[in-house]
Design a protein around this motif. Structure first.
Motif, PDB file in Angstrom:
ATOM      1  N   LEU A 215     -38.355  20.862  -7.702  1.00 48.99           N
ATOM      2  CA  LEU A 215     -38.551  19.580  -7.024  1.00 48.99           C
ATOM      3  C   LEU A 215     -38.290  18.485  -8.052  1.00 48.99           C
ATOM      4  O   LEU A 215     -39.160  18.153  -8.856  1.00 48.99           O
ATOM      5  CB  LEU A 215     -39.970  19.478  -6.463  1.00 48.99           C
ATOM      6  N   ARG A 216     -37.092  17.928  -8.023  1.00 47.19           N
ATOM      7  CA  ARG A 216     -36.700  16.957  -9.040  1.00 47.19           C
ATOM      8  C   ARG A 216     -36.107  15.698  -8.399  1.00 47.19           C
ATOM      9  O   ARG A 216     -35.197  15.774  -7.596  1.00 47.19           O
ATOM     10  CB  ARG A 216     -35.673  17.579 -10.002  1.00 47.19           C
ATOM     11  N   TYR A 217     -36.699  14.565  -8.759  1.00 50.40           N
ATOM     12  CA  TYR A 217     -36.189  13.264  -8.338  1.00 50.40           C
ATOM     13  C   TYR A 217     -36.033  13.185  -6.818  1.00 50.40           C
ATOM     14  O   TYR A 217     -34.943  12.937  -6.292  1.00 50.40           O
ATOM     15  CB  TYR A 217     -34.867  12.961  -9.040  1.00 50.40           C
ATOM     16  N   LEU A 218     -37.152  13.373  -6.132  1.00 49.99           N
ATOM     17  CA  LEU A 218     -37.192  13.282  -4.669  1.00 49.99           C
ATOM     18  C   LEU A 218     -38.165  12.158  -4.312  1.00 49.99           C
ATOM     19  O   LEU A 218     -39.353  12.401  -4.083  1.00 49.99           O
ATOM     20  CB  LEU A 218     -37.628  14.614  -4.054  1.00 49.99           C
ATOM     21  N   PRO A 219     -37.670  10.930  -4.266  1.00 50.44           N
ATOM     22  CA  PRO A 219     -38.557   9.758  -4.178  1.00 50.44           C
ATOM     23  C   PRO A 219     -39.271   9.583  -2.847  1.00 50.44           C
ATOM     24  O   PRO A 219     -40.238   8.808  -2.766  1.00 50.44           O
ATOM     25  CB  PRO A 219     -37.600   8.582  -4.438  1.00 50.44           C
ATOM     26  N   LYS A 220     -38.843  10.262  -1.790  1.00 52.89           N
ATOM     27  CA  LYS A 220     -39.454  10.065  -0.474  1.00 52.89           C
ATOM     28  C   LYS A 220     -40.266  11.268   0.007  1.00 52.89           C
ATOM     29  O   LYS A 220     -40.902  11.201   1.064  1.00 52.89           O
ATOM     30  CB  LYS A 220     -38.382   9.729   0.562  1.00 52.89           C
TER      31      LYS A 220
ATOM     32  N   PHE B 151     -40.307  20.525 -12.136  1.00 53.09           N
ATOM     33  CA  PHE B 151     -40.767  19.332 -11.419  1.00 53.09           C
ATOM     34  C   PHE B 151     -40.447  18.086 -12.225  1.00 53.09           C
ATOM     35  O   PHE B 151     -40.655  18.039 -13.440  1.00 53.09           O
ATOM     36  CB  PHE B 151     -42.278  19.434 -11.195  1.00 53.09           C
ATOM     37  N   ALA B 152     -39.950  17.052 -11.520  1.00 48.76           N
ATOM     38  CA  ALA B 152     -39.679  15.789 -12.212  1.00 48.76           C
ATOM     39  C   ALA B 152     -39.652  14.623 -11.226  1.00 48.76           C
ATOM     40  O   ALA B 152     -38.926  14.676 -10.223  1.00 48.76           O
ATOM     41  CB  ALA B 152     -38.347  15.859 -12.965  1.00 48.76           C
ATOM     42  N   GLU B 153     -40.436  13.608 -11.506  1.00 48.92           N
ATOM     43  CA  GLU B 153     -40.343  12.306 -10.839  1.00 48.92           C
ATOM     44  C   GLU B 153     -40.322  12.392  -9.312  1.00 48.92           C
ATOM     45  O   GLU B 153     -39.427  11.877  -8.648  1.00 48.92           O
ATOM     46  CB  GLU B 153     -39.096  11.566 -11.332  1.00 48.92           C
ATOM     47  N   CYS B 154     -41.348  13.023  -8.770  1.00 46.48           N
ATOM     48  CA  CYS B 154     -41.578  12.994  -7.322  1.00 46.48           C
ATOM     49  C   CYS B 154     -42.893  12.237  -7.130  1.00 46.48           C
ATOM     50  O   CYS B 154     -43.975  12.845  -7.201  1.00 46.48           O
ATOM     51  CB  CYS B 154     -41.664  14.404  -6.740  1.00 46.48           C
TER      52      CYS B 154
END
Length: 297
Positions: free
Chosen positions: A208-213, A232-235
């Motif tokens: 799960l990486r860079y999923l802003p919504k 995991f990054a920036e969720c």
């Protein structure tokens, strides 16, 4: 004017080929295989066109239905009533103009690779298998406009490698329903507007990486006992600590963007697991490293 006339004539020739199921139209196809008996309830396939075009399907070079005219934004239903077997590959003409493809009523009858590599306009793919016996790997090629994908219950689905479903090119993706599949690794597009995600219990690699919504309510993990790798990054609406807790058999971890305080008990867990040799990390390229990767401020 010359360019305009050339384009006009090209489009007219393309439509004429499509109308008569001839010429280059014969190469503009989705290939797939369906197993059914003539005594079965008729199966249906529904599509929506992105442009004025013609659609139909053929078997062994013979058009069984169509090609039929469909205007931009309109839906067309094709019926399947004949006996079909695994050695009867079907061709659905008009692939390049299909924006939505619904195989719901025949999802459990698919048996073999569904070739979608010419569906350059495709944004919505619906092909759940209600009885979980379908065998329908997908060939996506270079298409990259998918926004909605439902492969629920497609037990043998993949995109070229067993257990792997790669949608990393589809940066418009908003909904992926992959519950009930046998996938072990789903590659999601970083930065996409993904809002609804259903992952199967067979999943081994959770990325799960860079999923802003993507929110906690939008994420469904049908089971986490098999998850051994977390990347995991920036969720911003997901809690990585909760994911760690929900995955009791983690062996490899990488978390980026950690901010604020982290409970000492959680750090103790990482240190103890590292000392015991039961938890390692992942580097920036996804390769294995000897220590857990927890990156932040």
């Amino acid at each position: 004017r010359e360019l305009h006339r050339t384009q006009f004539l090209t489009d007219r020739a393309r439509l004429l080929d499509a109308r008569h199921g001839a010429g280059n139209y014969n190469g503009d196809v989705i290939t797939f295989t369906v197993v059914r008996n003539a005594s079965d309830t008729p199966s249906h396939l529904t599509l929506k066109s992105g442009d004025l075009y013609y659609f139909g399907y053929k078997l062994n070079g013979i058009w069984l239905q169509g090609p039929s005219r469909d205007a931009a934004g309109e839906s067309l239903t094709l019926d399947f009533t004949d006996t079909l077997a695994t050695n009867d590959p079907l061709m659905l003409g008009g692939a390049s103009c299909i924006i939505e493809l619904d195989l719901t009523e025949m999802g459990s009858q698919l048996n073999g690779t569904v070739g979608l590599s010419l569906c350059t306009m495709l944004s919505k793919l619906t092909m759940p298998a209600t009885n979980g016996v379908a065998n329908a790997p997908l060939t996506l090629g270079d298409i990259a406009k998918l926004e909605y994908v439902d492969i629920t219950g497609q037990t043998a689905v993949n995109t070229g490698t067993t257990g792997i479903f790669d949608l990393s090119k589809h940066t418009r993706l908003t909904i992926l329903l992959a519950g009930g599949t046998s996938l072990t690794n789903i590659k999601l597009p970083e930065g996409s507007p993904l809002e609804t995600l259903v992952m199967p219990s067979t999943l081994q690699t959770l990325t799960l990486r860079y999923l802003p919504k993507l929110t906690e309510n939008g994420l469904t993990l049908q089971g986490t006992q098999n998850v051994t790798e977390l990347n995991f990054a920036e969720c911003p609406y997901l809690d990585w600590r909760s994911l760690v807790t929900r995955c009791p058999n983690l062996r490899y971890i990488r978390v980026e963007g950690i901010a604020g305080r982290v409970r000492s008990s959680l750090l103790d867990y990482f240190m103890e697991a590292y000392d015991n040799g039961t938890l390692n990390g992942l580097n920036a390229n996804g390769g294995i490293q000897t220590y857990p990767a927890l990156i932040g401020t």
